[in-house]
Design a protein around this motif. Structure first.
Motif, PDB file in Angstrom:
ATOM      1  N   LEU A 225      53.847 103.751   4.198  1.00  0.00           N
ATOM      2  CA  LEU A 225      53.363 105.092   4.531  1.00  0.00           C
ATOM      3  C   LEU A 225      54.195 106.154   3.832  1.00  0.00           C
ATOM      4  CD1 LEU A 225      52.647 104.837   8.367  1.00  0.00           C
ATOM      5  CD2 LEU A 225      50.976 104.967   6.515  1.00  0.00           C
ATOM      6  N   ILE A 226      55.499 105.950   3.778  1.00  0.00           N
ATOM      7  CA  ILE A 226      56.384 106.905   3.115  1.00  0.00           C
ATOM      8  C   ILE A 226      56.091 106.963   1.618  1.00  0.00           C
ATOM      9  CG2 ILE A 226      58.788 107.461   2.602  1.00  0.00           C
ATOM     10  CD1 ILE A 226      58.011 107.827   5.540  1.00  0.00           C
ATOM     11  N   GLU A 227      55.931 105.778   1.002  1.00  0.00           N
ATOM     12  CA  GLU A 227      55.668 105.729  -0.437  1.00  0.00           C
ATOM     13  C   GLU A 227      54.312 106.357  -0.769  1.00  0.00           C
ATOM     14  OE1 GLU A 227      56.161 101.782  -1.883  1.00  0.00           O
ATOM     15  OE2 GLU A 227      58.297 101.697  -1.377  1.00  0.00           O
ATOM     16  N   LYS A 228      53.325 106.124   0.081  1.00  0.00           N
ATOM     17  CA  LYS A 228      52.007 106.720  -0.150  1.00  0.00           C
ATOM     18  C   LYS A 228      52.078 108.238  -0.060  1.00  0.00           C
ATOM     19  CE  LYS A 228      47.232 106.743   1.520  1.00  0.00           C
ATOM     20  NZ  LYS A 228      46.265 106.219   2.526  1.00  0.00           N
ATOM     21  N   ALA A 229      52.807 108.742   0.923  1.00  0.00           N
ATOM     22  CA  ALA A 229      52.939 110.188   1.072  1.00  0.00           C
ATOM     23  C   ALA A 229      53.619 110.810  -0.142  1.00  0.00           C
ATOM     24  CB  ALA A 229      53.727 110.506   2.343  1.00  0.00           C
ATOM     25  N   LYS A 230      54.642 110.131  -0.658  1.00  0.00           N
ATOM     26  CA  LYS A 230      55.327 110.648  -1.842  1.00  0.00           C
ATOM     27  C   LYS A 230      54.409 110.644  -3.054  1.00  0.00           C
ATOM     28  CE  LYS A 230      60.053 109.421  -0.498  1.00  0.00           C
ATOM     29  NZ  LYS A 230      61.230 108.559  -0.797  1.00  0.00           N
ATOM     30  N   ALA A 231      53.647 109.551  -3.220  1.00  0.00           N
ATOM     31  CA  ALA A 231      52.750 109.443  -4.376  1.00  0.00           C
ATOM     32  C   ALA A 231      51.664 110.507  -4.341  1.00  0.00           C
ATOM     33  CB  ALA A 231      52.133 108.048  -4.413  1.00  0.00           C
ATOM     34  N   GLU A 232      51.199 110.834  -3.141  1.00  0.00           N
ATOM     35  CA  GLU A 232      50.111 111.803  -3.006  1.00  0.00           C
ATOM     36  C   GLU A 232      50.614 113.199  -2.669  1.00  0.00           C
ATOM     37  OE1 GLU A 232      47.423 110.190  -0.137  1.00  0.00           O
ATOM     38  OE2 GLU A 232      46.989 108.389  -1.326  1.00  0.00           O
ATOM     39  N   ARG A 233      51.942 113.346  -2.667  1.00  0.00           N
ATOM     40  CA  ARG A 233      52.584 114.631  -2.391  1.00  0.00           C
ATOM     41  C   ARG A 233      52.123 115.210  -1.055  1.00  0.00           C
ATOM     42  NH1 ARG A 233      52.930 117.661  -8.347  1.00  0.00           N
ATOM     43  NH2 ARG A 233      54.035 115.936  -9.389  1.00  0.00           N
ATOM     44  N   LEU A 234      52.147 114.348  -0.064  1.00  0.00           N
ATOM     45  CA  LEU A 234      51.760 114.731   1.288  1.00  0.00           C
ATOM     46  C   LEU A 234      53.002 114.740   2.175  1.00  0.00           C
ATOM     47  CD1 LEU A 234      48.567 112.516   1.668  1.00  0.00           C
ATOM     48  CD2 LEU A 234      48.650 114.953   1.075  1.00  0.00           C
ATOM     49  N   THR A 235      52.878 115.341   3.327  1.00  0.00           N
ATOM     50  CA  THR A 235      53.968 115.319   4.296  1.00  0.00           C
ATOM     51  C   THR A 235      54.157 113.904   4.812  1.00  0.00           C
ATOM     52  OG1 THR A 235      53.461 117.583   4.974  1.00  0.00           O
ATOM     53  CG2 THR A 235      54.808 116.263   6.472  1.00  0.00           C
ATOM     54  N   GLU A 236      55.375 113.450   4.838  1.00  0.00           N
ATOM     55  CA  GLU A 236      55.644 112.087   5.294  1.00  0.00           C
ATOM     56  C   GLU A 236      55.288 111.920   6.762  1.00  0.00           C
ATOM     57  OE1 GLU A 236      59.667 111.059   4.505  1.00  0.00           O
ATOM     58  OE2 GLU A 236      59.445 111.085   2.327  1.00  0.00           O
ATOM     59  N   GLN A 237      54.595 110.824   7.050  1.00  0.00           N
ATOM     60  CA  GLN A 237      54.227 110.505   8.418  1.00  0.00           C
ATOM     61  C   GLN A 237      54.864 109.174   8.815  1.00  0.00           C
ATOM     62  OE1 GLN A 237      52.355 112.567  10.392  1.00  0.00           O
ATOM     63  NE2 GLN A 237      52.330 114.018   8.680  1.00  0.00           N
ATOM     64  N   GLY A 238      55.354 109.114  10.023  1.00  0.00           N
ATOM     65  CA  GLY A 238      55.926 107.870  10.504  1.00  0.00           C
ATOM     66  C   GLY A 238      54.848 106.900  10.960  1.00  0.00           C
ATOM     67  N   LEU A 239      55.238 105.658  11.163  1.00  0.00           N
ATOM     68  CA  LEU A 239      54.317 104.637  11.655  1.00  0.00           C
ATOM     69  C   LEU A 239      54.140 104.830  13.162  1.00  0.00           C
ATOM     70  CD1 LEU A 239      52.708 102.027  11.026  1.00  0.00           C
ATOM     71  CD2 LEU A 239      54.773 100.745  11.598  1.00  0.00           C
ATOM     72  N   ALA A 240      52.879 104.940  13.590  1.00  0.00           N
ATOM     73  CA  ALA A 240      52.586 105.178  15.007  1.00  0.00           C
ATOM     74  C   ALA A 240      52.790 103.894  15.810  1.00  0.00           C
ATOM     75  CB  ALA A 240      51.159 105.683  15.168  1.00  0.00           C
ATOM     76  N   LEU A 241      53.737 103.927  16.722  1.00  0.00           N
ATOM     77  CA  LEU A 241      54.017 102.784  17.587  1.00  0.00           C
ATOM     78  C   LEU A 241      53.971 103.236  19.039  1.00  0.00           C
ATOM     79  CD1 LEU A 241      57.097 101.210  15.745  1.00  0.00           C
ATOM     80  CD2 LEU A 241      54.699 100.562  15.523  1.00  0.00           C
ATOM     81  N   GLU A 242      53.570 102.303  19.905  1.00  0.00           N
ATOM     82  CA  GLU A 242      53.571 102.580  21.333  1.00  0.00           C
ATOM     83  C   GLU A 242      54.357 101.499  22.057  1.00  0.00           C
ATOM     84  OE1 GLU A 242      49.730 103.386  23.043  1.00  0.00           O
ATOM     85  OE2 GLU A 242      49.041 104.419  21.229  1.00  0.00           O
ATOM     86  N   PHE A 243      55.138 101.932  23.043  1.00  0.00           N
ATOM     87  CA  PHE A 243      55.990 101.035  23.804  1.00  0.00           C
ATOM     88  C   PHE A 243      55.700 101.200  25.299  1.00  0.00           C
ATOM     89  CE2 PHE A 243      58.137 102.183  19.908  1.00  0.00           C
ATOM     90  CZ  PHE A 243      58.670 100.987  19.444  1.00  0.00           C
ATOM     91  N   GLU A 244      56.069 100.174  26.044  1.00  0.00           N
ATOM     92  CA  GLU A 244      56.009 100.262  27.503  1.00  0.00           C
ATOM     93  C   GLU A 244      57.428 100.216  28.037  1.00  0.00           C
ATOM     94  OE1 GLU A 244      55.013  97.099  30.835  1.00  0.00           O
ATOM     95  OE2 GLU A 244      53.167  97.751  29.820  1.00  0.00           O
ATOM     96  N   ARG A 245      57.821 101.261  28.753  1.00  0.00           N
ATOM     97  CA  ARG A 245      59.156 101.306  29.325  1.00  0.00           C
ATOM     98  C   ARG A 245      59.285 100.304  30.471  1.00  0.00           C
ATOM     99  NH1 ARG A 245      58.091 107.033  28.899  1.00  0.00           N
ATOM    100  NH2 ARG A 245      59.408 108.067  27.326  1.00  0.00           N
ATOM    101  N   VAL A 246      60.513 100.128  30.917  1.00  0.00           N
ATOM    102  CA  VAL A 246      60.786  99.192  32.007  1.00  0.00           C
ATOM    103  C   VAL A 246      60.022  99.574  33.267  1.00  0.00           C
ATOM    104  CG1 VAL A 246      62.606  98.270  33.509  1.00  0.00           C
ATOM    105  CG2 VAL A 246      63.053  98.600  31.071  1.00  0.00           C
ATOM    106  N   ASP A 247      59.824 100.881  33.504  1.00  0.00           N
ATOM    107  CA  ASP A 247      59.113 101.330  34.705  1.00  0.00           C
ATOM    108  C   ASP A 247      57.600 101.304  34.547  1.00  0.00           C
ATOM    109  OD1 ASP A 247      58.599 103.467  33.040  1.00  0.00           O
ATOM    110  OD2 ASP A 247      59.658 104.967  34.251  1.00  0.00           O
ATOM    111  N   GLY A 248      57.117 100.824  33.378  1.00  0.00           N
ATOM    112  CA  GLY A 248      55.678 100.722  33.148  1.00  0.00           C
ATOM    113  C   GLY A 248      55.072 101.914  32.439  1.00  0.00           C
ATOM    114  N   SER A 249      55.813 103.005  32.294  1.00  0.00           N
ATOM    115  CA  SER A 249      55.277 104.177  31.599  1.00  0.00           C
ATOM    116  C   SER A 249      55.244 103.943  30.101  1.00  0.00           C
ATOM    117  CB  SER A 249      56.125 105.414  31.927  1.00  0.00           C
ATOM    118  OG  SER A 249      57.448 105.255  31.462  1.00  0.00           O
ATOM    119  N   ALA A 250      54.404 104.732  29.417  1.00  0.00           N
ATOM    120  CA  ALA A 250      54.209 104.565  27.978  1.00  0.00           C
ATOM    121  C   ALA A 250      55.112 105.509  27.195  1.00  0.00           C
ATOM    122  CB  ALA A 250      52.758 104.823  27.613  1.00  0.00           C
ATOM    123  N   LEU A 251      55.513 105.048  26.018  1.00  0.00           N
ATOM    124  CA  LEU A 251      56.271 105.872  25.076  1.00  0.00           C
ATOM    125  C   LEU A 251      55.627 105.736  23.710  1.00  0.00           C
ATOM    126  CD1 LEU A 251      58.743 107.540  24.107  1.00  0.00           C
ATOM    127  CD2 LEU A 251      59.931 105.362  23.775  1.00  0.00           C
TER     128      LEU A 251
END
Length: 456
Positions: free
Chosen positions: A206-232
């Motif tokens: 994603l970083i390399e693609k953004a650089k090649a296309e001169r776009l703002t770098e975007q991170g990889l979208a990840l989702e986690f579940e905390r110990v209490d069951g809530s989402a992050l």
């Protein structure tokens, strides 16, 4: 496991002879590889360069791999399968990956092809990654650890959380797809890290693609579940994270000595042996090799030697020719077939336990296997990687990549091969989700209990 540290120190003395191409002087090209090594020449690979790199990998493995039967693999068929895919690769990164897939047909974690980017990062002791260590536990993808310098850590990701989604897709389904497409490794546990590498590569893409296309770098979208069951939810970018090795030691509240180090890197040798000496008066000692991926064979043997008062045979080495690895027309033996350690008059005399997990590999396995098979130590934890072979240095490839190929095999004093099997613990302790979430180290607990019981 690297077995060429002594060779590097000889380079200055014999460079002229080695570079002359005298096969009798340096039949394994040990010195030549180190003398000729230089910075990787990263750049776009032409069809001719790609073909030359393929030829170099295939011929080197065919002629020099430690087993003449190449683990029973039809090496010509492997080339026929992967050469067209490598030549047709749409990018340099894909080309090097396809070439590594060909090397992977040997199901040998040490025999591998690294791209110029990977070579540069290895030499700089850096890992371009999200800083996450994730493992499948109880049917879920669980975070084992988080690098403190990573975006993930500062986004609030902690060990014990579950990874639930990757770029909008069910994380477990994506993980399984990556696992299916991975190259072959020595064991199942050795291949567990393949999807993690793909996760890091997806973020880097994603970083390399953004650089090649001169776009703002975007991170990889990840989702986690905390110990209490809530989402992050977090969009994470990979970083060049330090992987410099370190060694620490202390006396635990139980009175048992404890040493942990992260790699068999020669720069740690003095500190490691000093740590053993500093703890010589403790009644028992724990060597923590969990997560230690190995390194120098010479350093491993120096550590093992510090637990024996006299010369002790710890196993055997195997080479393709059935002869020791030598230079200088056989006058200098770098690797002997009978593996022994000289011992030390001030050797540590107490009980010893070695902690292992599935990420313990190579020189870690050589250490644990030697101490276990001679009866000098017990092993506690998980079955190790099963990745115990050795190479004598990387071979440069056209295009700037490098090849590591196994040149030496090992068996313990009992004649057992660890490669493809792993060091099986005397006391098995598996990681659980509950332990991670409560930060309980049952492996360390079990080792102390066993040592204290036998020390009475």
């Amino acid at each position: 496991m690297r077995g060429a540290r002594r060779a590097a120190s000889l380079a200055a003395v014999v460079a002229a002879v080695a570079l002359s191409g005298c096969a009798s002087f340096d039949p394994h090209n040990v010195i030549g590889r180190h003398v000729q090594a230089g910075p990787a020449a990263e750049g776009t690979t032409t069809p001719a360069v790609r073909q030359a790199a393929i030829d170099a990998v295939w011929n080197t493995v065919n002629d020099r791999y430690y087993r003449a039967d190449l683990n029973g693999v039809d090496w010509k068929a492997a080339r026929n399968k992967w050469q067209p895919r490598a030549l047709a690769a749409s990018s340099d990164d894909e080309f090097w990956e396809q070439l590594d897939q060909m090397a992977g047909e040997l199901a040998d974690s040490h025999t591998r092809v690294e791209s110029p980017k990977q070579v540069a990062r290895r030499k700089a002791f850096q890992a371009f990654s999200l800083g996450l260590n994730v493992r499948l536990i109880d049917g879920a993808l669980v975070v084992l650890s988080v690098h403190p310098e990573s975006d993930a850590y500062w986004a609030g990701v902690r060990s014990g959380m579950k990874l639930t989604r990757i770029a909008g897709r069910d994380a477990l389904a994506q993980w399984q797809d990556w696992q299916q497409a991975a190259r072959r490794y020595s064991t199942a546990q050795a291949g567990w890290r393949a999807p993690l590498r793909k996760l890091n590569e997806a973020a880097a893409a994603l970083i390399e693609k953004a650089k090649a296309e001169r776009l703002t770098e975007q991170g990889l979208a990840l989702e986690f579940e905390r110990v209490d069951g809530s989402a992050l939810a977090a969009a994470l970018k990979p970083r060049a994270l330090s992987t410099r090795p370190q060694v620490t030691h202390r006396t635990l509240p139980s009175g048992i000595g404890y040493i942990r180090f992260t790699a068999f890197t020669e720069s740690l040798r003095g500190g490691l042996l000093d740590a053993v000496t500093a703890l010589k008066d403790t009644p028992a000692l724990i060597i923590d090799l969990r997560g230690n991926g190995g390194g120098s064979a010479a350093m491993a043997e120096a550590l093992v030697s510090s637990f024996f008062k006299q010369k002790t045979v710890i196993g055997r080495a195997a080479t393709r020719t059935g002869q020791p690895v030598t230079v200088a027309f056989g006058a200098i033996k770098l690797i002997t077939l009978e593996r022994d350690v000289p011992g030390r008059a001030d050797a540590y005399a107490g009980k010893v336990a070695v902690l292992m997990d599935s990420d313990s590999a190579s020189a870690s396995e050589a250490t644990a296997g030697a101490l276990q098979s001679t009866g000098r130590a017990i092993v506690v934890g998980e079955t190790s990687c099963g990745c115990l072979l050795a190479y004598l240095g990387y071979a440069g490839l056209p295009g700037g990549g490098e090849l590591a190929y196994s040149e030496i095999g090992f068996t313990t004093i009992k004649g057992e091969r660890i490669e493809g099997r792993g060091v099986v613990p005397d006391i098995a302790v598996e990681r659980t989700l509950a332990d991670l979430r409560t930060q309980r180290d049952r492996t360390l607990e079990a080792a102390q209990t066993a040592l204290l019981a036998t020390a009475k």
